[in-house]
Write an enzyme that holds these catalytic residues in place. Sequence first.
Site, PDB file in Angstrom:
ATOM      1  N   GLY A   1      -4.262  -4.077  -4.986  1.00  0.00           N
ATOM      2  CA  GLY A   1      -4.870  -2.828  -5.833  1.00  0.00           C
ATOM      3  C   GLY A   1      -3.883  -1.756  -5.807  1.00  0.00           C
ATOM      4  N   HIS A   2      -3.670  -1.291  -7.185  1.00  0.00           N
ATOM      5  CA  HIS A   2      -2.852  -0.295  -7.399  1.00  0.00           C
ATOM      6  C   HIS A   2      -3.638   0.847  -7.891  1.00  0.00           C
ATOM      7  CE1 HIS A   2       1.142  -2.401  -8.378  1.00  0.00           C
ATOM      8  NE2 HIS A   2       0.779  -2.734  -7.160  1.00  0.00           N
TER       9      HIS A   2
ATOM     10  N   ASP B   1       0.824  -1.329   0.126  1.00  0.00           N
ATOM     11  CA  ASP B   1       0.043  -0.060   0.144  1.00  0.00           C
ATOM     12  C   ASP B   1       0.800   1.195  -0.045  1.00  0.00           C
ATOM     13  OD1 ASP B   1      -2.430  -1.473   0.371  1.00  0.00           O
ATOM     14  OD2 ASP B   1      -1.610  -1.781   2.313  1.00  0.00           O
TER      15      ASP B   1
ATOM     16  N   GLN C   1       2.252  -5.753  -3.695  1.00  0.00           N
ATOM     17  CA  GLN C   1       2.356  -5.766  -2.085  1.00  0.00           C
ATOM     18  C   GLN C   1       3.659  -5.192  -1.797  1.00  0.00           C
ATOM     19  OE1 GLN C   1       1.693  -9.402  -3.651  1.00  0.00           O
ATOM     20  NE2 GLN C   1      -0.366  -9.210  -3.397  1.00  0.00           N
TER      21      GLN C   1
ATOM     22  N   LYS D   1       2.456   2.426  -5.128  1.00  0.00           N
ATOM     23  CA  LYS D   1       3.537   1.988  -6.253  1.00  0.00           C
ATOM     24  C   LYS D   1       2.621   2.462  -7.673  1.00  0.00           C
ATOM     25  CE  LYS D   1       3.309  -2.237  -4.541  1.00  0.00           C
ATOM     26  NZ  LYS D   1       3.035  -1.776  -3.312  1.00  0.00           N
TER      27      LYS D   1
END
Length: 423
Positions: free
Chosen positions: A40-41, A13, A224, A16
Amino acid sequence: MTVDLLLGLQWGDEGKGKIVDVLTSNYDIIARFQGGPNAGHTLEFDGIKHVLRTIPSGIFHKSAVNIIGNGVVIDPVVFQKEIEGLEKFNIDIKKKLIISRKAHLILPTHRLLDAASEASKGKAKIGSTLKGIGPTYMDKTGRNGLRVGDIELEDFKERYRALADKHEAMIAFYGVELEYNLAELEEEFFESIEEIKKLDFIDSEEYMYQAQKAGKSILCEGAQGSLLDVDFGTYPFVTSSNTTAAGACTGLGIAPNKIKEVYGIFKAYTTRVGSGPFPTELFDEVGATMAKVGNEFGSVTGRARRCGWLDLVALKYAVQVNGVTQLMMMKGDVLSGFETLKICTEYNYKGKNIAHFPYNVEEENVSPIYKEFKGWKQDLTGMTTYEELPVELKEYIEFIEKELEVPIKIVSVGPDRKQTILK
């Protein structure tokens, strides 16, 4: 020819997706090398927030080709919904997105196995997102898994049935109550498989080799964070893949000596989702304020993130393991308004002060030792140059650089791609 690598240095988180989006214009290929749809990006630009789960973060740029590498595990159902969510943006998905034949598939029964396993652990559960990722990687290393390339085989459904039947027997073994309609789940799964077939499958290691030979610039994108690496993270509260730099080589088929820059991304503070040790975690009003101002909720799962001061011991460890060459600090704006800031520079480990990340960082063994910094009041979100930043923030940044012996090249002061200061 350039092969650069972008990684998260904490427990995920870190932001990225935003940085990949900012950097994409410099690269011909964006390649995701590990992880599954629990990562989730989040990208934000033109007033719209986008959350990507499996698709690389370069998908919104016109020229970049996006590759899902062999180290990734793909849930066809989630993947199809993700593609459908991009349709309104007029993206030529077939042209811009290609998949490695060696990437493994998440089956409906993998998700069920995940739920059964977690339920059986009671209070000892590890905080799985229940996306079936762990069981899929278990099948991969156990040499039982189904891969994207298997979709092209005539006996794919027979292979699927054999593995799904095995999974159902394993679910029964856990002895927990689990209600599900497998026929319904399988119908949705095979419909999604038909959609995936419309995309191009590649032998990604050959594709990457030829791209390098042709002088293409490549950015390898991790999911991650380094402290969730299955080998180097806070095991067993980790993910099921190698999130560190080495994972890019095995997850894409790129030789180690081809990697040039290693971009390490970290927050100006620390967060963690789910279970597991967290030495600098705050349980007071300061931690609650960080969570509120930083909107610290998972972009995919919606789970609240635990918040704490920046842990320089853990960050230094991640920098060393990954060979980071450039740092990018996210969410500096969240720390505006605090009278005093703290950075953990050492641990008291079983009564002795240490500056390295030990085997066990559980609360009973470790307590953080802090250095205090003066805070700042200014709102950073409209600032566009490093010179504009408060002197207190600059002192904070320069201390981190000195301790890590790596330069901070980007300071993010908001979620939008425009709120990015180059140093």
